[in-house]
Design a protein around this motif. Structure first.
Motif, short mmCIF file in Angstrom:
data_model
loop_
_atom_site.label_atom_id
_atom_site.label_comp_id
_atom_site.label_asym_id
_atom_site.label_seq_id
_atom_site.Cartn_x
_atom_site.Cartn_y
_atom_site.Cartn_z
N ASN A 153 -21.49 75.46 12.85
CA ASN A 153 -20.86 74.39 13.62
C ASN A 153 -19.34 74.48 13.40
O ASN A 153 -18.86 74.21 12.30
CB ASN A 153 -21.42 73.05 13.13
N PHE A 211 -22.92 64.61 24.45
CA PHE A 211 -24.00 65.53 24.09
C PHE A 211 -23.56 66.72 23.25
O PHE A 211 -24.37 67.42 22.70
CB PHE A 211 -24.72 66.02 25.35
N PHE A 212 -22.27 66.96 23.20
CA PHE A 212 -21.80 68.09 22.38
C PHE A 212 -20.91 67.64 21.22
O PHE A 212 -21.23 67.85 20.06
CB PHE A 212 -21.05 69.12 23.25
N PHE A 213 -19.79 66.99 21.56
CA PHE A 213 -18.83 66.70 20.50
C PHE A 213 -19.37 65.71 19.47
O PHE A 213 -19.24 65.93 18.26
CB PHE A 213 -17.51 66.17 21.09
N ASN A 273 -11.79 63.84 20.09
CA ASN A 273 -12.14 63.13 21.33
C ASN A 273 -10.93 62.77 22.18
O ASN A 273 -10.91 63.06 23.37
CB ASN A 273 -12.98 61.88 21.02
N LEU A 283 -21.94 67.27 17.16
CA LEU A 283 -21.31 68.29 16.32
C LEU A 283 -20.40 67.67 15.26
O LEU A 283 -20.32 68.15 14.13
CB LEU A 283 -20.51 69.29 17.18
N TYR A 333 -9.33 65.90 23.80
CA TYR A 333 -10.18 66.39 24.89
C TYR A 333 -10.11 65.46 26.10
O TYR A 333 -9.94 65.90 27.24
CB TYR A 333 -11.63 66.50 24.38
N ILE A 339 -20.03 66.08 28.00
CA ILE A 339 -19.54 66.96 26.92
C ILE A 339 -19.27 66.12 25.67
O ILE A 339 -19.64 66.51 24.56
CB ILE A 339 -18.25 67.69 27.36
N THR A 340 -18.64 64.97 25.85
CA THR A 340 -18.34 64.11 24.69
C THR A 340 -19.63 63.66 24.01
O THR A 340 -19.80 63.80 22.80
CB THR A 340 -17.56 62.85 25.13
#
Lengths: 320, 253
Positions: free
Chosen positions: B202, B173-175, B70, B178, B73, B170-171
């Motif tokens: 993944n 809903f994705f990272f 995090n 995952l 990114y 992105i943070t």
């Protein structure tokens, strides 16, 4: 000698199809003080953007002292300093750090960058503000920092996009003097401005750009001679019947005779003699000459006054 | 290439996150500390050991990865977004630096922040639970490769984004999904077959698995594959980011 900046058949079509530049040519000699004058949306900032690497080129070429702005961008960009119209400051750093970073981006060592920063801050009267952040400064000070940022890496060519927009008269004159000084010391300056007086006072050569095309290039004097109107305004004490002024035609406006001619100062004696011979008595003679502003209006169909007003009202809005 | 100007941008990026340490360094240390206390100390005693390792130690590599991904990114994406938004990115675009150099300098800045955050969490693990790193070199390789990959992803999103929302999307809903589904808190061997297979696609699972191998010497699956996947992602994201910068996509008009 290679031109400081050369633009050949430069074209720019933006996404969405707007054709901002329609094949312009410019050749700016080394050491000159050059003005690019045009209404909003004419293509001034696009031209500057292409030269400095902020705008992608569609066609044609731009070069800086012979270095192509795309294929030899490293050499080209090192030679240029840009002061954009919109103030843009890295918000995390003080004025001193900003300038040091900017010099560093151009390859100056930490020590050299500090020294250059000290010089710039002194030249722009900002030494006391070294540790302040941009947001703490007045509008005029911000504009000085913006110009200092363009000069901190000591470029040979300085491009100033509206450098005196929104600054008070005192600072405007201070900046003019400073720009004249660095131009005399050898820097080539390309200036865009809305202030006609600025262009007249500073620039040796002016290109007028309108709708993506260069429509005239010359010295301010020659532009006004070629595209403006000049002549004599003569007030007579009494009307002369059937007055003829060979070879000129004249108009009688409100009892004053207006004679349009290219070189009124040379022809003045001739005109006066003709009037006296025909029995006229002269009360007053004046030379009139169009300003660069009139030329601009004639060539572009747009007044710079409107541009100024629009621009200043935008600034006023931003200051609210 | 990679001359002084390049390193000045890297320095700028590092100075920026150090200056903002309350936003950039402390939060991941605090949240990791809370995870260790809540999940490790409170629940660990009930779960016991996984693959011969105490549960509290088992979760630390995942927490470290969370603290690497995090921040790495966010560093590059926020920095570029802010520079775009306030237009001071122009100060960098007009310099003699290439798109490749500019994007790599942002990526290195994000990588440094990711590695520093990860190192803080390792240190926290040591002080709170006595967590020990088995292979320091391999651990560093994982931290820096994964940080590099996500700093690269940050550059891509930073260039692409038109608003701050896109960066957070992105943070969130994705990272985050995952990471949580990547086996931070469990071994995939504890999952039903379907979810086990799901975890295998993944990439974050492989990254966490690799770091767990580097620190604790245990892995669900091949550690070499984990390293390979991390490197591929690092190369892919940084190449795409550099390509976008070089073309001036959404940065130049």
């Amino acid at each position: 000698m290679k031109p400081a900046l050369e633009v050949k058949n430069l074209r720019k079509v933006y996404e969405g199809g707007l054709e901002a530049l329609k094949g312009i040519n410019l050749s700016i000699p080394q050491g000159s003080f050059y003005g690019l004058l045009g209404p909003n949306g004419a293509g001034k900032t696009t031209t500057i953007g292409i030269i400095t690497g902020l705008v992608n080129i569609t066609g044609g070429s731009a070069s800086v002292l012979g270095f192509d702005s795309v294929t030899e961008f490293r050499q080209a960009r090192k030679l240029i300093g840009l002061s954009p119209q919109e103030l843009n400051f890295d918000v995390f750093f003080s004025i001193g750090e900003l300038l040091e970073l900017q010099a560093g981006y151009y390859g100056y060592s930490h020590k050299e960058a500090k020294e250059r920063t000290t010089i710039m801050l002194e030249q722009f009267g900002l030494t006391e503000k070294r540790k302040s952040r941009a947001r703490e400064l007045s509008g005029g000070m911000k504009r000085r920092v913006q110009i200092a940022k363009a000069l901190v890496h000591d470029p040979k060519i300085v491009i100033l996009d509206e450098p005196t927009a929104g600054v008070d008269i005192e600072l405007r004159h201070m900046l003019w003097n400073y720009l004249r000084k660095i131009n005399e010391e050898g820097k080539t300056i390309l200036l865009t401005t809305h202030y006609i007086e600025e262009a007249e006072q500073l620039c040796e050569t002016i290109s007028i750009i309108n709708d993506g095309k260069i429509i005239a290039t010359d010295s301010p004097n020659k532009l006004t001679q070629a595209h403006g109107m000049s002549g004599l305004e003569i007030t007579l004490t009494s009307k002369v019947a059937d007055l003829t002024l060979d070879p000129w035609a004249y108009n009688n406006i409100d009892g004053k005779i207006h004679v349009n001619m290219n070189h009124p100062e040379k022809e003045m004696a001739n005109v006066i003699n003709q009037i006296l011979k025909q029995g006229g008595e002269i009360e007053n003679v004046q030379i009139y000459r169009s300003s660069l502003e009139d030329v601009f209006l004639k060539l572009t169909g747009k007044s710079l006054h409107e541009e100024n007003e629009k621009f200043e009202s935008q600034e006023a809005l931003l200051n609210v | 290439m990679f001359n002084r100007g390049f390193w000045v941008i890297v320095k700028r990026e590092v100075k920026r996150f150090m200056f903002l340490y309350k936003q950039t360094l402390l939060p991941s240390v605090i949240s990791s500390g809370l995870y260790i206390i809540v999940f490790g100390a409170a629940m660990g005693s009930r779960i016991g050991e996984i693959k011969g390792v105490e549960y509290i130690h088992f979760i630390i590599p995942g927490l470290v990865m969370m603290s690497v991904i995090n921040p790495a990114y966010q560093n590059s994406s926020s920095s570029i977004m802010q520079a775009k938004f306030l237009r001071f990115i122009e100060d960098i675009l007009i310099t003699p630096l290439s798109g490749l150099e500019i994007s790599l300098s942002y990526i290195i800045g994000g990588t440094v922040r990711g590695v520093v955050n990860g190192a803080f969490v390792l240190l926290l693990g040591y002080f709170l639970t006595g967590f020990q790193v088995g292979n320091w070199l391999l651990t560093f390789v994982y931290l820096s490769t994964v940080a590099w990959a996500f700093a690269g992803a940050g550059v891509i999103v930073g260039i692409y984004a038109k608003s701050w929302d896109s960066i957070m999307v992105i943070t969130n809903f994705f990272f985050m999904p995952l990471i949580f589904l990547g086996g931070v808190f469990y071994s995939i061997e504890m999952l039903p077959e379907f979810w086990r297979n799901f975890s295998m696609v993944n990439p974050l699972y492989w990254m966490i698995n690799g770091l767990r191998y580097a620190t604790l010497g245990i892995a669900d699956t091949s550690h070499e594959l984990s390293l390979g996947i991390s490197i591929i992602f690092a190369i892919f994201f940084s190449t795409l980011a550099s390509f976008m910068f070089s073309k001036g996509y959404r940065i130049k008009t």
